[in-house]
Design an enzyme around this catalytic site. Sequence first.
Site, PDB file in Angstrom:
ATOM      1  N   GLU A 101      39.698  36.734  36.984  1.00 13.41           N
ATOM      2  CA  GLU A 101      41.038  35.775  37.083  1.00 13.41           C
ATOM      3  C   GLU A 101      41.184  35.546  38.107  1.00 13.41           C
ATOM      4  OE1 GLU A 101      43.809  35.472  33.352  1.00 13.41           O
ATOM      5  OE2 GLU A 101      44.927  35.245  34.893  1.00 13.41           O
ATOM      6  N   ASP A 102      41.443  35.835  38.835  1.00 13.93           N
ATOM      7  CA  ASP A 102      41.879  35.510  40.437  1.00 13.93           C
ATOM      8  C   ASP A 102      41.441  35.830  41.442  1.00 13.93           C
ATOM      9  OD1 ASP A 102      44.952  35.311  41.643  1.00 13.93           O
ATOM     10  OD2 ASP A 102      44.319  36.889  43.156  1.00 13.93           O
ATOM     11  N   SER A 103      40.227  36.395  41.499  1.00  9.82           N
ATOM     12  CA  SER A 103      39.127  35.923  42.171  1.00  9.82           C
ATOM     13  C   SER A 103      38.036  34.513  41.760  1.00  9.82           C
ATOM     14  CB  SER A 103      38.215  37.533  42.730  1.00  9.82           C
ATOM     15  OG  SER A 103      37.827  37.116  41.335  1.00  9.82           O
ATOM     16  N   ASP A 108      45.509  42.268  37.007  1.00  9.48           N
ATOM     17  CA  ASP A 108      46.423  41.707  37.146  1.00  9.48           C
ATOM     18  C   ASP A 108      47.622  42.402  37.721  1.00  9.48           C
ATOM     19  OD1 ASP A 108      45.962  42.075  34.059  1.00  9.48           O
ATOM     20  OD2 ASP A 108      45.155  43.934  34.289  1.00  9.48           O
ATOM     21  N   GLN A 117      45.616  41.134  50.016  1.00  2.97           N
ATOM     22  CA  GLN A 117      44.964  40.401  49.618  1.00  2.97           C
ATOM     23  C   GLN A 117      44.903  39.232  50.331  1.00  2.97           C
ATOM     24  OE1 GLN A 117      48.175  38.704  46.488  1.00  2.97           O
ATOM     25  NE2 GLN A 117      46.400  39.026  45.090  1.00  2.97           N
ATOM     26  N   TYR A 166      31.308  42.611  38.573  1.00  2.00           N
ATOM     27  CA  TYR A 166      30.953  43.676  37.782  1.00  2.00           C
ATOM     28  C   TYR A 166      30.189  44.495  37.735  1.00  2.00           C
ATOM     29  CZ  TYR A 166      35.274  41.636  36.246  1.00  2.00           C
ATOM     30  OH  TYR A 166      36.814  41.022  35.905  1.00  2.00           O
TER      31      TYR A 166
HETATM   32  O1  TRH Z   1      39.657  42.471  39.269  1.00  6.72           O
HETATM   33  P1  TRH Z   1      39.621  42.088  38.570  1.00  6.72           P
HETATM   34  O2  TRH Z   1      38.145  42.334  37.322  1.00  6.72           O
HETATM   35  O3  TRH Z   1      40.451  41.841  36.736  1.00  6.72           O
HETATM   36  C1  TRH Z   1      40.327  41.279  35.638  1.00  6.72           C
HETATM   37  C2  TRH Z   1      40.940  40.662  35.305  1.00  6.72           C
HETATM   38  O4  TRH Z   1      42.035  40.006  36.199  1.00  6.72           O
HETATM   39  C3  TRH Z   1      40.108  40.433  33.689  1.00  6.72           C
HETATM   40  O5  TRH Z   1      41.114  39.030  34.120  1.00  6.72           O
HETATM   41  C4  TRH Z   1      41.029  41.215  33.010  1.00  6.72           C
HETATM   42  O6  TRH Z   1      41.029  41.345  31.650  1.00  6.72           O
HETATM   43  C5  TRH Z   1      41.010  42.195  33.638  1.00  6.72           C
HETATM   44  O7  TRH Z   1      41.191  42.641  34.872  1.00  6.72           O
HETATM   45  C6  TRH Z   1      41.382  43.744  32.997  1.00  6.72           C
HETATM   46  O8  TRH Z   1      39.205  40.143  39.117  1.00  6.72           O
HETATM   47  P2  TRH Z   1      40.415  39.203  39.416  1.00  6.72           P
HETATM   48  O9  TRH Z   1      40.790  38.996  38.192  1.00  6.72           O
HETATM   49  O10 TRH Z   1      39.130  38.783  40.485  1.00  6.72           O
HETATM   50  O11 TRH Z   1      40.990  40.609  40.533  1.00  6.72           O
HETATM   51  C7  TRH Z   1      41.088  40.696  41.719  1.00  6.72           C
HETATM   52  C8  TRH Z   1      41.980  40.951  42.281  1.00  6.72           C
HETATM   53  O12 TRH Z   1      42.042  41.900  43.886  1.00  6.72           O
HETATM   54  C9  TRH Z   1      42.194  39.462  43.009  1.00  6.72           C
HETATM   55  O13 TRH Z   1      43.935  38.964  43.212  1.00  6.72           O
HETATM   56  C10 TRH Z   1      41.707  39.030  44.372  1.00  6.72           C
HETATM   57  C11 TRH Z   1      41.938  40.707  45.061  1.00  6.72           C
HETATM   58  N1  TRH Z   1      41.521  40.834  46.035  1.00  6.72           N
HETATM   59  C12 TRH Z   1      41.579  41.875  47.133  1.00  6.72           C
HETATM   60  O14 TRH Z   1      42.862  41.685  47.635  1.00  6.72           O
HETATM   61  N2  TRH Z   1      40.962  42.121  48.087  1.00  6.72           N
HETATM   62  C13 TRH Z   1      39.591  42.164  47.752  1.00  6.72           C
HETATM   63  O15 TRH Z   1      38.678  42.359  48.836  1.00  6.72           O
HETATM   64  C14 TRH Z   1      38.496  41.712  46.968  1.00  6.72           C
HETATM   65  C15 TRH Z   1      37.602  42.252  46.387  1.00  6.72           C
HETATM   66  C16 TRH Z   1      39.799  41.569  45.939  1.00  6.72           C
END
Ligand code: TRH
Length: 386
Positions: A281-283, A19, A263, A201
């Site tokens: 979602e984002d990764s 988010d 990021q 996860y």
């Molecule tokens: O952290 P997430 O599991 O987030 C999830 C999803 O958004 C999901 O849809 C939502 O329902 C849930 O949260 C509550 O995975 P996501 O979406 O990939 O987000 C990770 C963020 O972290 C992304 O912006 C990339 C960032 N990131 C970094 O900035 N540095 C890092 O080293 C890593 C591994 C990720």
Amino acid sequence: MTKVLRWDIFCTVIDNFGDVGVSWRLARQLVREHRQMVRLWIDDLDCFKLMAPAVNPELPCQVIQEVQICRWSGNQNDADAFAAVEPAQVIIEAFACTLPENYVISLSRMARQPVWIDLEYLSAESWVAHYHALPSPHPRSALIKTCYFPGFVAGTGGLLREKDLQGKRLAFDQRVELDFLRHQGIFERKPNQIRISLFCYESAPIESLIEVLSHSAYPVLLIVPSGRVAEKIAFLLGSVCDGERFVVESGTLTIQIIPFLEQDNYDRLLWSCDINFARGEDSFARAQWAGKPFIWNIYPQSDGAHWNKLEAFLDLYVESMPVSTAKTVIELWRAWNGGIPLDSATWVNFLDLQKSLAQHNESWIAQLLQRQDLTSGLVQFVENQL
Ligand code: TRH
């Protein structure tokens, strides 16, 4: 010329980074590429700091990369909060986080109706295009909220994509990659070694993956961000992960635990790896933009609804692949999400496809590039509303 507007983006951190990751990306792009004035309201600055190290979690308000970052409780019924806050002209409620009650009252008193957008989760399901950009009237006022759905196909809100993203990726040559790796303290590849990033996860079949990779014909360097998954891996291998940096070996597998990256550096990590495991979602979206073969660990929902989402994406993504390639990808993705066992054959079949998958991903990127990026689409949508 785009009109300069004031935007308020509201975000609550549930239990992960997605988010805040999406909200931060959107906020920065609105400022950088569209010269908008953005205030980002976040309830968990400690979490945010992991991907934006310049954040000071002690400060109620601060400006970082021209985005005004403000802390809020995340509680919409907080009686004292927001009574004195003047609302912006555009409001983004990220992932239905629910706006503070006082803020909604102020919105309803505005002389000119603001544009209020509920930015929804990304999905490849076909219903998304039908519901994208539909107005939904507020039950107790004349306010209208629009549900805005990111997506992969025409008729959806598209994906977040900075203007220079592909240019930066293509300019990330061997020399720049080496600089990046050294700067981050990430190991260089040994001869024949494959570098893989792992972001997933705890529920993923990590034990099976470690087992398979430990006996792989190709030595693997697995890069894992510190956190619960890293701890689980260390535990499985009889070690204790006692810091943000840690190395553990098992057979032909070397696992390097690294601190959570800023990021933009996470993108660089994806570009520098041969294969990427992404999640949420984002990764997941960034792994697609990186072009390397990728495997998605979808956010698991208790009612199993994530399986429809996974299969809907696979339908689109493998559509133009040869049947046998598609079968291999589908098998590995299903296995990685716990649908079927993850075994060595599934992994080896996928590895054999590295080159053709990288090629396929370039066509996939080209297809995605035909859509307008999410931020530009939002700016245009808002302009049309005002
Ligand atoms: O952290 P997430 O599991 O987030 C999830 C999803 O958004 C999901 O849809 C939502 O329902 C849930 O949260 C509550 O995975 P996501 O979406 O990939 O987000 C990770 C963020 O972290 C992304 O912006 C990339 C960032 N990131 C970094 O900035 N540095 C890092 O080293 C890593 C591994 C990720």
